[in-house]
Design an enzyme around this catalytic site. Structure first.
Site, mmCIF file in Angstrom:
data_model
loop_
_atom_site.group_PDB
_atom_site.id
_atom_site.type_symbol
_atom_site.label_atom_id
_atom_site.label_comp_id
_atom_site.label_asym_id
_atom_site.label_seq_id
_atom_site.Cartn_x
_atom_site.Cartn_y
_atom_site.Cartn_z
ATOM 1 N N LYS A 22 -22.411 56.258 9.486
ATOM 2 C CA LYS A 22 -21.251 57.218 9.258
ATOM 3 C C LYS A 22 -20.073 56.321 8.298
ATOM 4 C CE LYS A 22 -18.005 58.213 12.159
ATOM 5 N NZ LYS A 22 -16.588 58.133 11.710
ATOM 6 N N CYS A 116 -4.402 61.123 15.124
ATOM 7 C CA CYS A 116 -5.567 61.655 15.916
ATOM 8 C C CYS A 116 -5.492 61.269 17.458
ATOM 9 C CB CYS A 116 -6.790 61.247 15.434
ATOM 10 S SG CYS A 116 -7.402 59.383 15.513
HETATM 11 C C1 EPZ Z 1 -12.174 52.433 10.245
HETATM 12 O O1 EPZ Z 1 -10.824 53.105 10.575
HETATM 13 C C2 EPZ Z 1 -13.113 53.051 11.198
HETATM 14 N N1 EPZ Z 1 -13.394 54.491 10.347
HETATM 15 C C3 EPZ Z 1 -12.832 53.451 12.602
HETATM 16 O O2 EPZ Z 1 -13.988 54.250 13.300
HETATM 17 C C4 EPZ Z 1 -12.665 52.106 13.327
HETATM 18 O O3 EPZ Z 1 -12.300 52.370 14.707
HETATM 19 C C5 EPZ Z 1 -11.598 51.282 12.473
HETATM 20 O O4 EPZ Z 1 -11.931 51.208 11.196
HETATM 21 C C6 EPZ Z 1 -11.483 49.890 12.964
HETATM 22 O O5 EPZ Z 1 -12.678 49.343 13.286
HETATM 23 C C7 EPZ Z 1 -13.976 54.549 9.230
HETATM 24 O O6 EPZ Z 1 -14.605 53.386 8.598
HETATM 25 C C8 EPZ Z 1 -14.142 55.818 8.502
HETATM 26 P P1 EPZ Z 1 -8.138 50.349 10.277
HETATM 27 P P2 EPZ Z 1 -9.561 52.699 9.908
HETATM 28 O O7 EPZ Z 1 -7.446 50.888 8.999
HETATM 29 O O8 EPZ Z 1 -9.677 52.062 8.515
HETATM 30 C C9 EPZ Z 1 -3.761 49.989 11.813
HETATM 31 C C10 EPZ Z 1 -15.027 55.872 14.188
HETATM 32 O O9 EPZ Z 1 -15.218 56.167 15.684
HETATM 33 N N2 EPZ Z 1 -3.237 50.546 10.351
HETATM 34 O O10 EPZ Z 1 -9.007 49.041 10.149
HETATM 35 O O11 EPZ Z 1 -8.681 53.909 9.754
HETATM 36 C C11 EPZ Z 1 -4.364 50.988 12.483
HETATM 37 O O12 EPZ Z 1 -3.350 51.916 13.151
HETATM 38 C C12 EPZ Z 1 -13.734 55.433 13.495
HETATM 39 O O13 EPZ Z 1 -16.133 55.871 13.422
HETATM 40 C C13 EPZ Z 1 -1.881 50.470 9.885
HETATM 41 O O14 EPZ Z 1 -1.131 50.332 10.770
HETATM 42 O O15 EPZ Z 1 -8.977 51.634 10.743
HETATM 43 C C14 EPZ Z 1 -4.978 50.472 13.313
HETATM 44 O O16 EPZ Z 1 -4.275 50.163 14.582
HETATM 45 C C15 EPZ Z 1 -12.578 55.567 14.527
HETATM 46 N N3 EPZ Z 1 -1.800 50.905 8.662
HETATM 47 C C16 EPZ Z 1 -5.497 49.072 12.766
HETATM 48 O O17 EPZ Z 1 -4.688 49.041 11.855
HETATM 49 C C17 EPZ Z 1 -2.605 51.111 7.783
HETATM 50 O O18 EPZ Z 1 -2.365 51.360 6.606
HETATM 51 C C18 EPZ Z 1 -7.042 49.069 12.099
HETATM 52 O O19 EPZ Z 1 -6.997 50.442 11.535
HETATM 53 C C19 EPZ Z 1 -3.902 50.931 8.161
HETATM 54 C C20 EPZ Z 1 -4.287 50.811 9.439
#
Ligand code: EPZ
Length: 424
Positions: A22, A116
């Site tokens: 996905k 979310c």
């Molecule tokens: C991706 O989400 C995945 N989704 C998530 O999978 C996964 O849990 C996550 O990466 C971590 O591995 C997809 O790839 C579609 P991040 P993403 O940006 O990119 C913070 C699932 O179950 N952050 O790596 O949104 C954020 O809050 C889903 O399939 C900021 O603060 O995650 C988090 O604490 C759930 N500012 C951390 O960084 C930003 O601009 C990592 O988030 C971006 C992120």
């Protein structure tokens, strides 16, 4: 709404085939916005989330068709640059259209995804990254209104946290920028390598695959290409854990064990026999040898560390172990929504902030109960607990599950589980 019903206590045996990932399909589908022509994507899973992003691409002017697990997406028709709130609110990964729209049209208006169940999930790293490429981002009425006169300009982007979709968004934007872009502290998940391979096939010039520093030398145009979605490592890990939790012995086929280094290490420490082939994982629970699952500590980290998307599932396994497992969730601030539901099934878990202490039941079992899914991976944790539990478990709100697991009822039935759907 539908619920999932599980008559637990049956060992999972036989084999299960893993679908395309996905979290690779979503960025690769978004990347088709970057070029005219018909892109071919193979091994695309048919999920609620992939259907959602295809609806979003349609609203922007693209056309597509599916033939089996192949998607044919024509990027020629791109004419709109706004992603509506009612689409983005159902799937925050819709923000992945920002980078391609800015690169192709120089503008994008995308609803802020909002939080979310698992956390606030801001996109500030994405927006500051785009600003390094010359983009102006205004936030108004819940929308990001981003624009630039002319082409994006190469620059240096630094992520405080290695954001997965942030890295993907900037990769797509930088591919068509004028000049060179360097992304520092980039995420290194396998899904990013899959995107880099697709962009390279489209004519992009990217160095540093699988490292924390990516160098992108922008080109004027890209062309459509054929790509293949990698196997879903989180789906594979979910089934591997379910096999172990039910005391079973089975093969997870069509996966890439090299994408699960941390999980395989933890399962070995827990006493699970894991035999990794080139595209399969043979799993044997210690219960098959008359032994118990051993408690193991886990701390979630960016790849190649232990994946946060497999934290809830491993916790379900640890509720059955001998000893106390300390689980530390470092990525998201509220990713223990499954704990209250597991406790209703008899699990002994205590939470202190981002740390959960799981006291394994060892000699007794979980018992079936009526529980509620709250988010995608918490749902799969409840499925694992229901499969291992004695008696019947009813899991409501399974639309969460269908976002990320293709044909879970069929796959679990193939492994010998007694599971079906009912109207709530
Ligand atoms: C991706 O989400 C995945 N989704 C998530 O999978 C996964 O849990 C996550 O990466 C971590 O591995 C997809 O790839 C579609 P991040 P993403 O940006 O990119 C913070 C699932 O179950 N952050 O790596 O949104 C954020 O809050 C889903 O399939 C900021 O603060 O995650 C988090 O604490 C759930 N500012 C951390 O960084 C930003 O601009 C990592 O988030 C971006 C992120």
């Amino acid at each position: 709404m539908e619920k999932l019903v599980i008559e637990g206590g049956r060992k999972l045996t036989g084999e299960v085939k893993i679908s395309g990932a996905k979290n690779a399909a979503l960025p690769l589908i978004a990347a088709t916005l970057l070029a005219e022509g018909v892109h071919v994507l193979n091994n695309v899973p048919d999920l609620r989330d992939t259907r959602t992003i295809l609806r979003l691409l349609e609203s922007l002017g693209l056309t597509w068709k599916r033939e089996g697990d192949a998607l044919y997406i024509d990027g020629t028709g791109l004419r709109y640059s706004e992603a509506s709130y009612d689409l983005v609110k159902t799937m925050r990964a819709s923000v992945l259209v920002l980078g391609p729209l800015l690169a192709r049209l120089g503008k994008a208006k995308v609803s802020m995804p909002g939080g979310c169940a698992i956390g606030a999930r801001p996109i500030n790293f994405h927006l500051t990254g785009f600003e390094q490429l010359g983009v102006t981002c205004d936030l108004e009425h819940g929308y990001v209104d981003a624009r630039i006169e002319g082409r994006l300009q190469g620059g240096t982007v630094y992520f405080d946290i290695p954001s997965v979709t942030g890295t993907e968004n900037l990769l797509m934007a930088a591919s068509l920028a004028e000049g060179t872009t360097v992304i520092k502290n980039a995420a290194r998940e396998p899904e990013i390598g899959n995107l880099i391979d697709m962009l390279t096939a489209m004519g992009a010039r990217i160095e540093g695959r699988d490292t924390a520093q990516l160098v992108i030398r922008g080109v004027k145009t890209l062309h459509a290409a054929t790509s293949r979605i990698i196997p879903d490592r989180i789906e594979a890990g979910t089934y591997a854990i379910a096999i172990a939790a039910t005391g079973g012995e089975a093969v997870v086929k069509g996966c890439d064990p090299a994408h699960l280094p941390a999980l395989l290490g933890k399962m070995h420490s827990a006493g699970v026999a894991v035999d990794a082939g080139t595209d399969s994982l043979s799993i044997q629970s210690p219960v098959c040898r008359g032994e118990r699952i051993a408690a193991v500590d886990v701390t979630t980290m960016p790849y190649p560390g232990y994946p946060t998307d497999l934290q809830a599932q491993f916790m379900a396994l640890m509720t059955l172990a001998t000893g106390v497992s300390v689980i530390h969730e470092t990525i998201f601030e509220n990713r223990f929504m499954h704990v209250a539901e597991l406790q209703r099934m008899g699990a002994d878990i205590k939470i202190d902030g981002r740390i959960a202490m799981v006291k394994g039941l060892a000699e007794t079992d979980l018992f079936g109960a009526q529980v509620m899914a709250t988010d995608l991976r918490a749902s799969s944790s409840l499925v694992i607990a229901g499969l291992a539990a004695v008696g019947r478990t009813d899991i409501s709100r399974i639309y969460h599950l269908e976002r990320g697991y293709e044909d879970m009822v069929g796959k679990l039935t193939g492994l010998g589980a007694n599971v079906w759907k009912e109207d709530e």
